[in-house]
Design a protein around this motif. Structure first.
Motif, PDB file in Angstrom:
ATOM      1  N   GLY A  10      36.847  31.109  17.049  1.00 43.34           N
ATOM      2  CA  GLY A  10      37.797  31.071  18.153  1.00 43.34           C
ATOM      3  C   GLY A  10      37.094  31.491  19.433  1.00 43.34           C
ATOM      4  N   PRO A  11      37.632  32.453  20.167  1.00 40.20           N
ATOM      5  CA  PRO A  11      37.009  32.871  21.428  1.00 40.20           C
ATOM      6  C   PRO A  11      35.854  33.849  21.252  1.00 40.20           C
ATOM      7  CG  PRO A  11      39.045  34.082  21.082  1.00 40.20           C
ATOM      8  CD  PRO A  11      38.946  33.098  19.951  1.00 40.20           C
ATOM      9  N   TYR A  12      35.549  34.221  20.015  1.00 38.32           N
ATOM     10  CA  TYR A  12      34.522  35.234  19.765  1.00 38.32           C
ATOM     11  C   TYR A  12      33.171  34.611  19.419  1.00 38.32           C
ATOM     12  CZ  TYR A  12      38.107  38.867  19.585  1.00 38.32           C
ATOM     13  OH  TYR A  12      39.126  39.733  19.899  1.00 38.32           O
ATOM     14  N   VAL A  13      32.117  35.178  19.974  1.00 37.75           N
ATOM     15  CA  VAL A  13      30.757  34.897  19.520  1.00 37.75           C
ATOM     16  C   VAL A  13      30.488  35.804  18.327  1.00 37.75           C
ATOM     17  CG1 VAL A  13      28.313  35.049  20.097  1.00 37.75           C
ATOM     18  CG2 VAL A  13      29.944  34.212  21.796  1.00 37.75           C
ATOM     19  N   GLN A  14      30.017  35.227  17.241  1.00 38.67           N
ATOM     20  CA  GLN A  14      29.761  35.988  16.018  1.00 38.67           C
ATOM     21  C   GLN A  14      28.258  36.173  15.843  1.00 38.67           C
ATOM     22  OE1 GLN A  14      31.994  35.459  12.106  1.00 38.67           O
ATOM     23  NE2 GLN A  14      30.040  34.530  11.565  1.00 38.67           N
TER      24      GLN A  14
ATOM     25  N   LEU B  82      32.840  43.419  27.802  1.00 42.96           N
ATOM     26  CA  LEU B  82      33.047  42.746  26.523  1.00 42.96           C
ATOM     27  C   LEU B  82      34.165  43.408  25.729  1.00 42.96           C
ATOM     28  CD1 LEU B  82      29.343  42.250  25.355  1.00 42.96           C
ATOM     29  CD2 LEU B  82      30.909  40.457  26.121  1.00 42.96           C
ATOM     30  N   GLU B  83      34.759  42.624  24.848  1.00 42.78           N
ATOM     31  CA  GLU B  83      35.695  43.138  23.863  1.00 42.78           C
ATOM     32  C   GLU B  83      35.164  42.786  22.481  1.00 42.78           C
ATOM     33  OE1 GLU B  83      39.522  41.492  24.641  1.00 42.78           O
ATOM     34  OE2 GLU B  83      39.720  42.457  26.609  1.00 42.78           O
ATOM     35  N   GLY B  84      35.370  43.667  21.538  1.00 39.51           N
ATOM     36  CA  GLY B  84      34.910  43.424  20.179  1.00 39.51           C
ATOM     37  C   GLY B  84      36.067  43.150  19.246  1.00 39.51           C
ATOM     38  N   GLY B  85      35.822  42.331  18.247  1.00 38.05           N
ATOM     39  CA  GLY B  85      36.831  42.116  17.225  1.00 38.05           C
ATOM     40  C   GLY B  85      36.945  43.349  16.344  1.00 38.05           C
ATOM     41  N   SER B  86      37.938  43.374  15.494  1.00 36.56           N
ATOM     42  CA  SER B  86      38.092  44.486  14.560  1.00 36.56           C
ATOM     43  C   SER B  86      38.633  43.956  13.241  1.00 36.56           C
ATOM     44  CB  SER B  86      39.032  45.560  15.126  1.00 36.56           C
ATOM     45  OG  SER B  86      40.340  45.055  15.293  1.00 36.56           O
TER      46      SER B  86
ATOM     47  N   HIS C  46      31.455  40.614  16.360  1.00 31.69           N
ATOM     48  CA  HIS C  46      32.263  39.629  17.079  1.00 31.69           C
ATOM     49  C   HIS C  46      32.507  40.112  18.504  1.00 31.69           C
ATOM     50  CE1 HIS C  46      33.006  38.641  12.867  1.00 31.69           C
ATOM     51  NE2 HIS C  46      33.366  37.436  13.269  1.00 31.69           N
ATOM     52  N   LEU C  47      32.057  39.329  19.478  1.00 29.84           N
ATOM     53  CA  LEU C  47      32.143  39.719  20.883  1.00 29.84           C
ATOM     54  C   LEU C  47      32.763  38.604  21.712  1.00 29.84           C
ATOM     55  CD1 LEU C  47      28.492  41.114  21.259  1.00 29.84           C
ATOM     56  CD2 LEU C  47      30.561  42.444  20.796  1.00 29.84           C
ATOM     57  N   THR C  48      33.559  38.985  22.697  1.00 25.34           N
ATOM     58  CA  THR C  48      34.099  38.021  23.653  1.00 25.34           C
ATOM     59  C   THR C  48      34.147  38.675  25.024  1.00 25.34           C
ATOM     60  OG1 THR C  48      35.913  36.461  24.079  1.00 25.34           O
ATOM     61  CG2 THR C  48      36.534  38.658  23.342  1.00 25.34           C
TER      62      THR C  48
ATOM     63  N   THR D 283      36.014  38.543  33.403  1.00 24.56           N
ATOM     64  CA  THR D 283      34.571  38.798  33.408  1.00 24.56           C
ATOM     65  C   THR D 283      33.812  37.489  33.241  1.00 24.56           C
ATOM     66  OG1 THR D 283      34.889  40.997  32.455  1.00 24.56           O
ATOM     67  CG2 THR D 283      32.692  40.044  32.284  1.00 24.56           C
ATOM     68  N   GLU D 284      32.835  37.263  34.088  1.00 19.80           N
ATOM     69  CA  GLU D 284      32.034  36.045  34.031  1.00 19.80           C
ATOM     70  C   GLU D 284      30.720  36.254  33.282  1.00 19.80           C
ATOM     71  OE1 GLU D 284      32.839  32.898  35.289  1.00 19.80           O
ATOM     72  OE2 GLU D 284      34.821  33.832  35.423  1.00 19.80           O
TER      73      GLU D 284
END
Length: 407
Positions: free
Chosen positions: A297-301, A330-334, A369-371, A376-377
């Protein structure tokens, strides 16, 4: 500082104390700790008055009792040298010392975890490409990172001992500043008592391909529910799989570009990535990580190949973005790992579990997992910065929430 300066400052401090000024305690304690009163020539009465006023200004918190005891003992050693000397005052100080000593014992006993038997520690067995880095070096770097970031200065530590009295609006007076993250036990425990995943190279995630880091770059189309790996062909965006030119504008808000730098942690070692004439050693591991990176999805893994074996009957594994990741944009998944997962779908999960230590153990991979945060650009995370945090927790079947009336 000569005797006249010391006496003038002492009188100033005592005036602050009489006014119950918030700054009195920290300033008085600094003066007591940093000044050789006898060498300067302050009278025993002057020393005694300042010490007792400081005792009275201490916050009424058990963790301040050790300092209180230190000051009371110092006052007891002084009282017989003063004109205040009398059996009743001496007895009062001695009683305060006994009371404080007893309270320290009660506090320490209450804070000491009760022993619940001789159960063995739960094992968390890790398989990784760079065990020395992830299990040892990275944890030391994380500890240093948080201590450097949140560690209290001498003045900030002193201010923690005081509070609770009348306050004035003094936002520019550092002597009364004590509300710091590093002074909060739970805040620091979430960082210093946790296990952190990081990388030995810089990571950049952006919405434009400008100025990529030196070890390589990948591009993705990412949005909720769908993602796709991209490439470049003749200056145009194409499919990473077959090179088909795609009609995607370079300013499409769903584009994500990930780039990585060379290895910057000097102690990093990974035997499976020795480097070649085409790919020097400092680029081998970052490029390998980059090539196996995917999206969800929107996350880089970022695939760390960090595999944890655990007893799912006793332990679950909470994984989430590092607590301060937001500061980098950045935001991280959990997620909560409660058992082995996807064993019938991903070949990497299919492994012979006949080794004795694997019996009864579950396993899973901790991928990062980061987005980008909203608005933020571009986000750049330096090497050895915590990216993901791992917390072993109790499985839900091993505890029960209840009201105090049911306890």
């Amino acid at each position: 500082m000569d005797i006249n300066e010391a006496r003038a400052y002492l009188n100033y401090l005592l005036t602050l104390g009489l006014r119950q000024e918030e700054a009195f305690g920290p300033m008085a304690l600094d003066f007591i700790r940093e000044t050789e009163f006898d060498a300067i020539g302050l009278l025993p009465e002057e020393q005694f008055s300042l010490i007792m006023a400081t005792v009275q200004a201490l916050a009424h918190e058990p963790k301040r009792y050790t300092l209180k005891l230190e000051l009371l003992n110092r006052a007891l050693n002084l009282v017989d040298k003063t004109s205040y000397k009398n059996p009743q005052l001496t007895r009062q100080i001695e009683q305060d010392i006994k009371k404080t000593t007893a309270e320290i014992g009660i506090y320490n006993e209450a804070m000491r975890p009760a022993k619940t038997g001789s159960e063995e520690k739960q094992r968390l067995v890790v398989q990784t490409e760079a065990p020395e880095y992830f299990l040892d070096i990275a944890q030391k770097r994380a500890s240093a990172y948080y201590q450097d970031k949140f560690g209290l200065s001498k003045e900030e530590k002193t201010a923690q001992h005081f509070g609770g009295g009348p306050r004035k609006f003094e936002p520019d007076n550092p002597k009364v500043h004590r509300e710091y993250p590093g002074a909060c036990g739970p805040f620091m425990n979430a960082r210093t008592n946790a296990f952190h995943l990081m990388m030995p190279f810089d990571i950049k995630i952006s919405r434009k391909p400008d100025d990529p880091l030196d070890a390589g770059m990948r591009a993705y189309y990412c949005k909720m529910g769908y993602s796709f790996p991209l490439g470049f062909e003749m200056g145009k965006i194409c499919s990473f799989h077959d090179g088909e030119i795609l009609d995607i504008a370079m300013d499409d808000p769903n584009l994500i570009f990930l780039s990585v730098s060379r290895i910057k942690e000097k102690e990093f070692r990974a035997q499976n990535y020795p480097g070649t004439p085409e790919v020097p050693l400092e680029y081998a591991y970052p490029r390998a990580v980059l090539e196996r990176t995917g999206t969800l999805g929107p996350y880089v893994q970022v695939v760390s190949n960090f595999k944890i074996w655990f007893d799912a009957n006793q332990t679950s594994i909470l994984i989430q973005g590092a607590p301060d990741l937001y500061e980098y944009g950045l935001e991280g998944g959990s997620g909560l790992m409660v058992r082995s997962h996807a064993a019938d779908k991903v070949p990497a999960y299919v492994e012979n579990t006949s080794l004795p230590w694997q019996e009864g153990m579950s396993f899973n991979f901790v991928n990062i997992h980061l987005t980008l945060s909203p608005g933020t650009e571009t986000a750049i995370v330096p090497y050895n910065t915590p990216l993901f945090t791992v917390y072993p927790v109790l499985p839900t079947q091993n505890f029960k929430w209840m009201d105090v009336s049911e306890a």
